[in-house]
Scaffold this motif. Structure first.
Motif, short mmCIF file in Angstrom:
data_model
loop_
_atom_site.label_atom_id
_atom_site.label_comp_id
_atom_site.label_asym_id
_atom_site.label_seq_id
_atom_site.Cartn_x
_atom_site.Cartn_y
_atom_site.Cartn_z
N GLY A 154 -18.59 -54.12 -24.13
CA GLY A 154 -19.07 -54.99 -25.19
C GLY A 154 -20.15 -54.38 -26.03
N ARG A 155 -21.18 -55.14 -26.23
CA ARG A 155 -22.23 -54.80 -27.18
C ARG A 155 -22.87 -53.42 -27.01
N PRO A 156 -23.41 -53.07 -25.81
CA PRO A 156 -24.05 -51.76 -25.68
C PRO A 156 -23.09 -50.62 -25.96
N LEU A 157 -21.87 -50.69 -25.42
CA LEU A 157 -20.92 -49.60 -25.60
C LEU A 157 -20.56 -49.42 -27.08
N LYS A 158 -20.36 -50.53 -27.75
CA LYS A 158 -20.02 -50.52 -29.17
C LYS A 158 -21.17 -49.88 -29.96
N ALA A 159 -22.40 -50.27 -29.62
CA ALA A 159 -23.57 -49.73 -30.31
C ALA A 159 -23.66 -48.21 -30.12
N LEU A 160 -23.47 -47.75 -28.87
CA LEU A 160 -23.57 -46.32 -28.60
C LEU A 160 -22.49 -45.54 -29.36
N ARG A 161 -21.27 -46.10 -29.36
CA ARG A 161 -20.17 -45.45 -30.09
C ARG A 161 -20.51 -45.29 -31.56
N GLU A 162 -21.01 -46.38 -32.17
CA GLU A 162 -21.32 -46.34 -33.60
C GLU A 162 -22.41 -45.32 -33.89
N PRO A 221 -19.75 -42.51 -24.94
CA PRO A 221 -20.17 -41.66 -26.05
C PRO A 221 -21.52 -41.00 -25.78
N VAL A 222 -21.49 -39.92 -25.02
CA VAL A 222 -22.73 -39.26 -24.60
C VAL A 222 -22.68 -37.80 -25.02
N LEU A 245 -30.97 -35.00 -36.15
CA LEU A 245 -32.30 -34.67 -35.64
C LEU A 245 -32.87 -35.80 -34.79
N LEU A 246 -32.02 -36.77 -34.45
CA LEU A 246 -32.46 -37.86 -33.57
C LEU A 246 -31.60 -37.90 -32.31
N GLN A 247 -32.27 -37.96 -31.17
CA GLN A 247 -31.58 -38.17 -29.90
C GLN A 247 -32.14 -39.45 -29.28
N LEU A 248 -31.25 -40.26 -28.72
CA LEU A 248 -31.69 -41.45 -28.01
C LEU A 248 -31.45 -41.24 -26.52
N ILE A 300 -26.75 -38.86 -28.11
CA ILE A 300 -27.04 -39.82 -27.04
C ILE A 300 -27.20 -39.03 -25.74
N ALA A 301 -28.34 -39.22 -25.06
CA ALA A 301 -28.59 -38.50 -23.80
C ALA A 301 -28.77 -39.49 -22.66
N ILE A 302 -28.30 -39.11 -21.48
CA ILE A 302 -28.54 -39.90 -20.28
C ILE A 302 -29.79 -39.36 -19.61
#
Ligand code: C2E
Ligand code: MG
Ligand code: MG
Ligand code: MG
Length: 298
Positions: A163-171, A198-199, A148-151, A179-181
């Motif tokens: 690195g960091r952002p991609l890893k965070a989005l994957r997790e 991961p979108v 029920l959460l979309q970012l 995850i929405a663009i």
């Protein structure tokens, strides 16, 4: 003497711009304490199914209830907050408040379908804070199911992500968070590139919808199957088809007319958001909508 921006008028100073600069400085130093004092409020804007007219989701949009300047829209302070880093505590507050609200809606409607809540995330929240930990903590403490959460992140935030952002989005996506663009189509990323990220959803920028032939659907124009459409519509149609083949859902922003909604539905967009359905509203309005006997229809 200075030449006024874009004009032929020569002025000693531009009082409007000067006032703007002063308020920018005043706002910037006031941001952090304002987060602590709780001067921000959220409004919510419906994301409506173009096919079924149901309320699929709501986007949380922040406003600053400023003691002197009144209710300030995000374009007055978000970029400032990104510059000075106060977006991190502000973003945390937005996330927590939106998730708590969505959980309250879910608890009030245990049987029914409740909308997901979509929260805007600034690029700095990915780099300067532990977004995965923040989201995990908020979901745990509010009890909101991750589904029920979309970012919402902009293309530039995920562009060249490593690195960091991609890893965070994957997790986050692995945990079931959508995850929405946001504002898709305004940046330089391609769908081919996005397919490796991961979108789960695209939010088609309002400029595409605005470019649609003024408020007419194909039916209203009397078009037959196979008739040519303006270039923008052809591009949007191709983007929607490709997005669907990649397993992404598509939301159109800035839907203002019934004609635009009809055309977007023909093209295959999943959901629409815009003044046609509702402006951003205080949470009580969404509560009332959920309590109304029949779901909103388009
Ligand atoms: P966005 O995420 O693309 O949000 C959509 C914006 O379009 C909202 O403006 C909304 O009020 C406006 N809008 C919706 N429907 C229509 C329509 O039919 N026609 C037109 N012309 N506009 C429409 P708003 O609320 O002023 O927010 C502006 C931007 O501020 C957002 O754009 C988002 O980038 C940012 N923002 C808002 N809340 C937050 C937040 O909590 N965190 C962060 N980082 N950014 C936020
Ligand atoms: Mg957004
Ligand atoms: Mg947007
Ligand atoms: Mg936008």
């Amino acid at each position: 003497w200075a030449k006024a921006d874009g004009g032929s008028r020569w002025t000693l100073f531009d009082p409007e711009r000067d006032a703007h600069r002063v308020t920018r400085q005043a706002l910037s130093s006031a941001l952090r304490p304002a987060v602590e004092r709780g001067e921000f409020v959220l409004e919510y804007q419906p994301l409506v199914g173009l096919g079924d007219g149901r309320l699929h989701g709501v986007e949380a949009l922040v406003r600053w209830q400023h003691p002197q300047y009144g209710l300030l829209p995000p374009n007055r302070f978000i970029s400032l907050a990104e510059e000075d880093g106060s977006i991190v505590p502000l973003g945390r507050w937005v996330l927590r408040t939106a998730c708590a609200q969505a959980r309250a809606w879910q608890l009030a409607h245990p049987e029914g379908q409740v909308p997901y809540v979509s929260v805007n995330v600034a690029v700095r929240q990915l780099w300067d804070s532990d977004l995965v930990a923040d989201v995990g903590k908020v979901l745990r403490e509010t009890g909101l199911p991750p589904g029920l959460l979309q970012l919402e992140l902009t293309e530039s935030a995920v562009m060249g992500s490593s690195g960091r952002p991609l890893k965070a989005l994957r997790e986050l996506k692995e945990r079931g968070v959508r995850i929405a663009i946001d504002d898709f189509g305004t940046g330089y990323s391609s769908l081919a590139y996005l397919s490796r990220l991961p979108v789960s959803a695209l939010k088609l920028d309002g400029s595409f919808v605005r470019a649609f032939r003024q408020g007419e659907s194909a039916q209203e124009r009397g078009d037959a199957e196979g008739v040519t459409h303006p270039a923008d519509e052809v591009i949007v149609e191709a983007m929607v088809q490709l997005a669907h083949r990649l397993g992404l859902t598509v939301t159109a922003e800035c839907v203002e007319t019934a004609g635009q909604a009809a055309r977007l539905r023909e093209i295959g967009c999943d959901t629409g958001q815009g003044w046609l359905y509702s402006r951003p509203v205080p949470p009580e309005h969404i509560t009332a909508l959920l309590n109304s006997p029949s779901p909103p229809r388009t």
